[in-house]
Design a protein around this motif. Sequence first.
Motif, PDB file in Angstrom:
ATOM      1  N   VAL A  59     -15.972  46.740   6.494  1.00 24.78           N
ATOM      2  CA  VAL A  59     -15.114  46.209   5.305  1.00 24.78           C
ATOM      3  C   VAL A  59     -13.696  46.628   5.607  1.00 24.78           C
ATOM      4  N   GLY A  60     -12.782  45.731   5.088  1.00 22.74           N
ATOM      5  CA  GLY A  60     -11.405  46.101   5.431  1.00 22.74           C
ATOM      6  C   GLY A  60     -10.422  45.148   4.696  1.00 22.74           C
ATOM      7  N   VAL A  61      -9.181  45.048   4.671  1.00 22.59           N
ATOM      8  CA  VAL A  61      -8.550  44.030   3.785  1.00 22.59           C
ATOM      9  C   VAL A  61      -7.573  43.505   4.781  1.00 22.59           C
ATOM     10  N   SER A  62      -7.809  41.971   4.921  1.00 21.24           N
ATOM     11  CA  SER A  62      -6.957  41.289   5.937  1.00 21.24           C
ATOM     12  C   SER A  62      -5.585  40.814   5.365  1.00 21.24           C
ATOM     13  N   LEU A  63      -4.666  40.761   6.247  1.00 18.23           N
ATOM     14  CA  LEU A  63      -3.468  40.055   5.650  1.00 18.23           C
ATOM     15  C   LEU A  63      -3.067  38.597   6.672  1.00 18.23           C
ATOM     16  N   SER A  64      -3.017  37.889   5.802  1.00 11.26           N
ATOM     17  CA  SER A  64      -2.481  36.206   6.356  1.00 11.26           C
ATOM     18  C   SER A  64      -1.319  36.409   6.982  1.00 11.26           C
ATOM     19  N   LYS A  65      -1.189  35.647   8.106  1.00 11.82           N
ATOM     20  CA  LYS A  65       0.221  35.292   8.811  1.00 11.82           C
ATOM     21  C   LYS A  65       0.927  34.521   7.817  1.00 11.82           C
ATOM     22  N   ASP A  66       0.699  34.082   6.802  1.00 11.04           N
ATOM     23  CA  ASP A  66       1.533  33.172   5.934  1.00 11.04           C
ATOM     24  C   ASP A  66       1.845  33.868   4.664  1.00 11.04           C
ATOM     25  N   LEU A  67       1.552  35.475   4.947  1.00 10.14           N
ATOM     26  CA  LEU A  67       1.923  36.208   3.653  1.00 10.14           C
ATOM     27  C   LEU A  67       3.267  36.290   3.108  1.00 10.14           C
ATOM     28  N   MET A  68       4.397  36.072   4.285  1.00 12.96           N
ATOM     29  CA  MET A  68       5.868  36.242   3.770  1.00 12.96           C
ATOM     30  C   MET A  68       6.125  34.988   3.041  1.00 12.96           C
ATOM     31  N   ALA A  69       5.535  33.726   3.723  1.00 17.93           N
ATOM     32  CA  ALA A  69       6.003  32.391   3.136  1.00 17.93           C
ATOM     33  C   ALA A  69       5.377  32.511   1.854  1.00 17.93           C
ATOM     34  N   ILE A  70       4.274  32.948   1.483  1.00 14.09           N
ATOM     35  CA  ILE A  70       3.610  32.800   0.241  1.00 14.09           C
ATOM     36  C   ILE A  70       4.272  33.824  -0.903  1.00 14.09           C
ATOM     37  N   ALA A  71       4.640  34.868  -0.380  1.00  9.55           N
ATOM     38  CA  ALA A  71       5.598  35.828  -1.217  1.00  9.55           C
ATOM     39  C   ALA A  71       6.974  35.268  -1.708  1.00  9.55           C
ATOM     40  N   GLY A  72       7.537  34.634  -0.485  1.00  7.76           N
ATOM     41  CA  GLY A  72       8.786  33.964  -0.989  1.00  7.76           C
ATOM     42  C   GLY A  72       8.444  32.686  -2.279  1.00  7.76           C
ATOM     43  N   GLU A  73       7.496  32.028  -2.020  1.00  6.23           N
ATOM     44  CA  GLU A  73       7.239  31.170  -2.992  1.00  6.23           C
ATOM     45  C   GLU A  73       6.728  31.973  -4.373  1.00  6.23           C
ATOM     46  N   ALA A  74       6.248  32.887  -4.425  1.00  9.27           N
ATOM     47  CA  ALA A  74       5.980  33.554  -5.618  1.00  9.27           C
ATOM     48  C   ALA A  74       7.108  34.063  -6.119  1.00  9.27           C
ATOM     49  N   LEU A  75       8.095  34.649  -5.467  1.00  8.84           N
ATOM     50  CA  LEU A  75       9.276  34.952  -5.787  1.00  8.84           C
ATOM     51  C   LEU A  75      10.379  33.976  -6.435  1.00  8.84           C
ATOM     52  N   GLU A  76       9.930  32.957  -5.631  1.00  6.39           N
ATOM     53  CA  GLU A  76      10.971  31.791  -6.486  1.00  6.39           C
ATOM     54  C   GLU A  76      10.645  31.361  -7.778  1.00  6.39           C
ATOM     55  N   THR A  77       9.215  31.307  -7.942  1.00  6.82           N
ATOM     56  CA  THR A  77       8.601  30.900  -9.287  1.00  6.82           C
ATOM     57  C   THR A  77       8.967  32.061 -10.414  1.00  6.82           C
ATOM     58  N   ASN A  78       8.866  33.167  -9.925  1.00  5.50           N
ATOM     59  CA  ASN A  78       9.217  34.346 -10.857  1.00  5.50           C
ATOM     60  C   ASN A  78      10.440  34.325 -11.142  1.00  5.50           C
ATOM     61  N   ILE A  79      11.597  33.987 -10.266  1.00  2.31           N
ATOM     62  CA  ILE A  79      13.074  34.337 -10.879  1.00  2.31           C
ATOM     63  C   ILE A  79      13.450  32.932 -11.471  1.00  2.31           C
ATOM     64  N   THR A  80      12.767  31.911 -11.319  1.00  2.00           N
ATOM     65  CA  THR A  80      12.913  30.711 -12.028  1.00  2.00           C
ATOM     66  C   THR A  80      12.822  31.132 -13.552  1.00  2.00           C
ATOM     67  N   THR A  81      11.719  31.961 -13.726  1.00  2.20           N
ATOM     68  CA  THR A  81      11.445  32.240 -15.135  1.00  2.20           C
ATOM     69  C   THR A  81      12.469  33.386 -15.484  1.00  2.20           C
ATOM     70  N   LEU A  82      12.716  34.233 -14.884  1.00  4.63           N
ATOM     71  CA  LEU A  82      13.427  35.384 -15.104  1.00  4.63           C
ATOM     72  C   LEU A  82      15.033  34.945 -15.277  1.00  4.63           C
ATOM     73  N   GLY A  83      15.428  34.212 -14.383  1.00  4.00           N
ATOM     74  CA  GLY A  83      16.912  34.015 -14.092  1.00  4.00           C
ATOM     75  C   GLY A  83      17.379  33.628 -15.415  1.00  4.00           C
ATOM     76  N   PRO A  84      17.055  32.727 -16.236  1.00  9.05           N
ATOM     77  CA  PRO A  84      17.627  32.219 -17.692  1.00  9.05           C
ATOM     78  C   PRO A  84      17.679  33.378 -18.538  1.00  9.05           C
ATOM     79  N   LEU A  85      16.938  34.363 -18.396  1.00  6.45           N
ATOM     80  CA  LEU A  85      16.919  35.378 -19.385  1.00  6.45           C
ATOM     81  C   LEU A  85      17.916  36.555 -19.053  1.00  6.45           C
TER      82      LEU A  85
END
Length: 501
Positions: free
Chosen positions: A326-352
């Motif tokens: 058993v271990g924890v695997s990290l996908s090669k797409d991790l950076m792209a996915i993190a970027g999309e999640a960040l974009e969604t987060n700042i879309t909510t945070l930005g107007p505030l």
Amino acid sequence: MADEKKQNLENKPVLSPPLPERKKNTLPNFLLSVQLKYVKLGYHYLVSNAMYLMLMPALCVIFAHLSTFTVDELWNQLKFNFVTPSKKSLLGGFSCYKPGPAHKASRELFMQLSAASEVFTEQSLAFQKKILEKSGYGEMTYAPKGLMRVPPDQSMAESWRESEMVMFGTIDDLLAKTRVKPRDIGILVVNSSLFNPTPSLSARVVNHYKLRGNILSYNLGGMGCSAGFISIDLAKDLLQVHPNSYALVVSTENITRNWYFGNDRSMLVTNCLFRMGAAAVLLSNRTFDRRRSKYQLIRTVRTHKGADDKSFNCVLQREDLDTQRVGVSLSKDLMAIAGEALETNITTLGPLVLPVSEQLLFFVTLVAKKIFKMKLKPYIPDFKLAFEHFCIHAGGRGVLDELEKNLELTEWHMEPSRMTLYRFGNTSSSSLWYELAYSEAKGRIKKGDRIWQIGFGSGFKCNSAVWRAIRAIDPAKEKNPWMDEIDDFPVRVPRVAPLVY
């Protein structure tokens, strides 16, 4: 004679002054200047009143919604949402655990222990060495004793020993600094993503400190490196309905139980990144605690991308295909996915948090992309106008490089995160507090400063917390893991290309 002169004057033609010659093309130039003038005035008016213009559709929706309420229902909504004041969550203090010298794990020692385990192939050892060289880690990160033995000890007893050491160590330090008695704590939230024994870690804290019987105790597991924010958010909500209370939040991760002894490269990365650490945070809603508190929690914003299969599977605990370890695997797409999640987060945070001019540019770009399907790069607002300090989860060098580029931050803004990664490694959800402690030790926190903490976690999640400093932090009066060595930082960490696996 007089009549003759008068007649001559009357008959003499009156000469008007010569008209000035008009310049060629004067009318078009004049019209152009008038147009530019009104364009500038229009933009100024639009930016100055953008908030009101953007609120008009929302107000129409609100009024339409209110029209469906009866008088009694409307009063109940007003009573609970407007008449009842929101209780402020104050950060009375926080503490980060610093293990002793016996737990230091240099890169050389790490490779020696990996080779001595006789589990890893030559290719896997070479891969881990390259990861360490490109990780941005220094030579003084910490590892648990169970993994520094040959052969390594991953027993439950050793895992409990690691968790108790870091949790109790940081809680002891926090209680000493804040002078809060354990019996005064009414809310307890503990988060550890991978180690979830029975009884729970939160129950172990209650038992050790003999906390009161009616304490609200929560234990969060499986929520990744951003679970610390989820714990803060939960404690904040509980403080809204439990007056005159203290909430203790403990964030940690267990390395002993979850070290991977196999040769799957996607799972070997986590061995090279995670290190030992913990943080404890004390929140309060007591009004008289404001004068001795450090920060006020302004808001939290949580983003979850788990509905998307690729996001859900990018950080995954599983067995490898060869040995079923058993271990924890990290996908090669991790950076792209993190970027999309960040974009969604700042879309909510930005107007505030952003000034109106930045909100307008962001909104126009978003409308052009989403509605008119124009091929534009997403506009990243200048968050340096909204925050003085940034604490970005020290998950790895690639994460920090990507956010520095996307948010257009300076080396000064990135320094707390990079130095935390260098000195302590990835300590999971507690890393953000090591970063804030770094800024405090450097004497950077002034009264009124705003701090943005950004965390990423499995699922996939991106969570943010915004704090405002109630007072300036005097480093001479602080006790945190950086104080006895802060003059040695920052250090220069060479930039290298990320490793592809």
